[in-house]
Design a protein around this motif. Sequence first.
Motif: not given
Length: 82
Positions: A7-36
């Motif tokens: 499974l490959t999870l990617t995230q692209s963003h604009d430079p001004g959104q850098t601080s939101a990336v870890p929050v979004q990725l961690n949320r998606n990782l939790r969703r993947i674990i829940a699905w599993g």
Amino acid sequence: MAYANDLTLTQSHDPGQTSAVPVQLNRNLRRIIAWGNIWQVRFVPHKTQLLHVTRSSVPLSLDFNGRTMALQDEVEVLGGHL
């Protein structure tokens, strides 16, 4: 019987959104674990790889199933190195 389980999870963003990336990725990782958990798919945290390609100096800290993912210089996907 064999299964392809990469499974490959990617995230692209604009430079001004850098601080939101870890929050979004961690949320998606939790969703993947829940699905599993629902479908009885077990992910192996020590086989999980993190490649962070960025111009930002902001460190990326991600949690996968209770384990902080270590940054890698390269990752292996379906036998190929990126």
